[in-house]
Write a protein that holds these residues in place. Structure first.
Motif, PDB file in Angstrom:
ATOM      1  N   SER A  64       0.908  -1.191   0.054  1.00 19.10           N
ATOM      2  CA  SER A  64       0.024  -0.114   0.131  1.00 19.10           C
ATOM      3  C   SER A  64       0.808   1.255  -0.018  1.00 19.10           C
ATOM      4  N   ALA A  65       0.496   2.482   0.038  1.00 15.16           N
ATOM      5  CA  ALA A  65       1.199   3.576   0.025  1.00 15.16           C
ATOM      6  C   ALA A  65       2.040   3.708   0.840  1.00 15.16           C
ATOM      7  N   TRP A  66       1.876   3.377   2.111  1.00 15.42           N
ATOM      8  CA  TRP A  66       2.616   3.378   3.246  1.00 15.42           C
ATOM      9  C   TRP A  66       4.083   2.651   3.109  1.00 15.42           C
ATOM     10  N   MET A  69       5.812   5.368   1.518  1.00  9.91           N
ATOM     11  CA  MET A  69       6.068   6.625   2.277  1.00  9.91           C
ATOM     12  C   MET A  69       7.189   6.474   3.033  1.00  9.91           C
ATOM     13  N   PHE A  89      -2.887  11.213   8.457  1.00  6.15           N
ATOM     14  CA  PHE A  89      -1.953  10.505   7.374  1.00  6.15           C
ATOM     15  C   PHE A  89      -0.797  11.227   7.566  1.00  6.15           C
ATOM     16  N   ILE A 135       1.408  16.349   2.452  1.00 10.45           N
ATOM     17  CA  ILE A 135       0.548  15.413   1.748  1.00 10.45           C
ATOM     18  C   ILE A 135      -0.478  16.364   1.098  1.00 10.45           C
ATOM     19  N   ASN A 137      -3.478  16.268  -0.529  1.00 10.52           N
ATOM     20  CA  ASN A 137      -4.753  16.018   0.058  1.00 10.52           C
ATOM     21  C   ASN A 137      -4.958  15.356   1.158  1.00 10.52           C
ATOM     22  N   THR A 139      -6.652  13.198   3.272  1.00  8.84           N
ATOM     23  CA  THR A 139      -8.070  12.526   3.245  1.00  8.84           C
ATOM     24  C   THR A 139      -8.762  12.704   4.592  1.00  8.84           C
ATOM     25  N   ASP A 165       2.862  12.987  -1.066  1.00  9.95           N
ATOM     26  CA  ASP A 165       1.976  12.137  -1.049  1.00  9.95           C
ATOM     27  C   ASP A 165       0.662  12.859  -1.901  1.00  9.95           C
ATOM     28  N   VAL A 167      -2.050  10.546  -2.766  1.00 10.94           N
ATOM     29  CA  VAL A 167      -2.691   9.130  -2.529  1.00 10.94           C
ATOM     30  C   VAL A 167      -4.092   9.355  -3.082  1.00 10.94           C
ATOM     31  N   SER A 168      -4.678  10.534  -2.554  1.00 12.18           N
ATOM     32  CA  SER A 168      -6.181  10.923  -2.845  1.00 12.18           C
ATOM     33  C   SER A 168      -6.514  11.946  -3.790  1.00 12.18           C
ATOM     34  N   GLN A 190      -6.057   2.288  -4.447  1.00 13.02           N
ATOM     35  CA  GLN A 190      -7.377   2.375  -3.849  1.00 13.02           C
ATOM     36  C   GLN A 190      -8.380   3.377  -3.764  1.00 13.02           C
ATOM     37  N   LYS A 191      -7.621   4.558  -4.047  1.00 15.58           N
ATOM     38  CA  LYS A 191      -8.279   5.958  -3.825  1.00 15.58           C
ATOM     39  C   LYS A 191      -8.675   6.536  -5.206  1.00 15.58           C
TER      40      LYS A 191
END
Ligand SMILES: *Cc1c(COP(=O)(O)O)cnc(C)c1O
Length: 364
Positions: A64-66, A69, A89, A135, A137, A139, A165, A167-168, A190-191
């Motif tokens: 996953s993104a983490w 990150m 996040f 980040i 956005n 989330t 980041d 991600v979203s 997944q976002k």
């Protein structure tokens, strides 16, 4: 279909995955050192580079993104990392950097506030840092920071590498990596990309790769130099999540067919539709409106609706779910995603369901 999958997700990740994307994942398995894999990997690169607005490689990480990150800090932070914190996040990123044994500075903003470029400048001016994370956005609070203004400040400090980041927000709004001077631009599957979870994407600049070469303890799984040497062969360091790479190929086809500008405009339109619904019911955004995310709306629950009752009804009666607030904002805010493949039609249906349920709970 199982009962677990018989409702639609309007939470800000994971989001609804289209039947087409699901189908793409069922293609026959191939060896990750085969020519077929190399062809798949290489067919994806140019489209990813254009979506990232970059000439740099885009690495595919089975995590996953983490994963990336954490890996980015591990690859790049020698002296000290400045972590801009304005939500769940970004707050956690500071914790993660410390767990890696890195020297980390916390630049804190209230949840719902954007990252303030002036505060970034003041902190970077100390000369203590060689890396910054933020980040785009957040989330958790539905807050979109001004990435261009932040990067303009970061570029004033040529020794500081940036890890951003998205991600979203990736593919929701244009994020021009090379033009902005971003060293590591990362996102997850997944976002905003509306794929199942398990794949992270990150594009890494040459100067970030040069920094990585000087870092003795990069580990293996997220080592940028491992990614690079395999990338040059059209491969990934270890066996990747091949079904998600098929899904990515399919998703990139969707994005190209729609056209990126049309995609950005669609997200803006759908986001506004939900935002207007909220304000018609007397809900203000949790962040200041001009920093409100385009990927989701995070409303302050000022009318004190019973959000768990609302979600129960939405699920049982309308077969969809929204989010009742993240972490310390649980019950105090609610979040509605418009990421991915949503259309005017699906958002109109969502608004009809929200009207029904919230109307009932608000007694009107
Ligand atoms: C969801 C999210 C993450 C974490 O993603 P994982 O897939 O759980 O690793 C990181 N950053 C932002 C902005 C997110 O929305």
């Amino acid at each position: 279909m199982s009962s677990a999958a018989s409702y639609k997700l309007h939470i800000p990740g994971p989001v609804q995955v289209s039947e087409k994307t699901m189908q793409a994942m069922t293609a026959p398995m191939i060896g990750h050192r085969s020519n077929d894999f190399v062809a798949l990997y290489q067919s994806i690169q140019p489209d990813l580079q254009s979506l990232f607005y970059t000439k740099d490689p885009v690495f595919l990480s089975t995590s996953s993104a983490w994963g990336v990150m954490e890996g980015s800090v591990r690859n790049l932070t020698h002296k000290k990392v400045l972590n801009c914190m304005n939500g769940a996040f970004s707050d956690k990123w500071n914790d993660v950097a410390q767990r890696l044994g890195k020297s980390a500075g916390a630049l804190k903003f209230e949840w719902g506030k954007p990252v303030d470029p002036e505060a970034v400048r003041a902190e970077l001016s100390t000369g203590a840092y060689d890396t910054i994370t933020f980040i785009h956005n957040e989330t958790s609070t539905g807050t979109m920071s001004d990435i261009a203004a932040i990067m303009a400040v970061v570029r004033e400090f040529p020794d500081v590498l940036s890890i951003v980041d998205t991600v979203s927000s990736f593919s929701v709004v244009p994020i021009k990596k090379d033009e902005l001077g971003i060293d590591v631009l990362l996102t997850g599957s997944q976002k905003a990309l509306a794929m199942p979870p398990g794949l992270a994407l990150c594009s890494v600049s040459q100067r970030a790769l040069d920094r990585a070469k000087t870092m003795p303890d990069r580990g293996y799984y997220f080592d940028f130099l491992e990614f690079l040497s395999n990338h040059e062969k059209g491969m990934t360091p270890s066996t990747p999540v091949i079904p998600l790479i098929y899904a990515l190929r399919s998703k990139l086809d969707d994005i190209l067919a729609e056209g990126v500008e049309a995609r950005y405009a669609r997200h803006r339109k759908l986001n506004t539709m939900v935002r207007e619904w909220g304000s018609s019911k007397g809900f203000e955004l949790f962040p200041e409106a001009r920093y409100g995310s385009i990927a989701l709306n995070c409303f302050a629950n000022t009318r004190e609706v019973d959000l768990s009752a609302a979600n129960k009804l939405l699920k049982s009666k309308h077969r969809l779910v929204i989010d009742g607030g993240y972490g310390k904002l649980k019950g105090k805010t609610f979040r509605i995603s418009n990421m991915g493949d949503e259309t005017e039609e699906t958002i109109t249906a969502l608004i009809g369901a929200l009207d029904d349920v919230f109307g009932g709970l608000l007694g009107g």
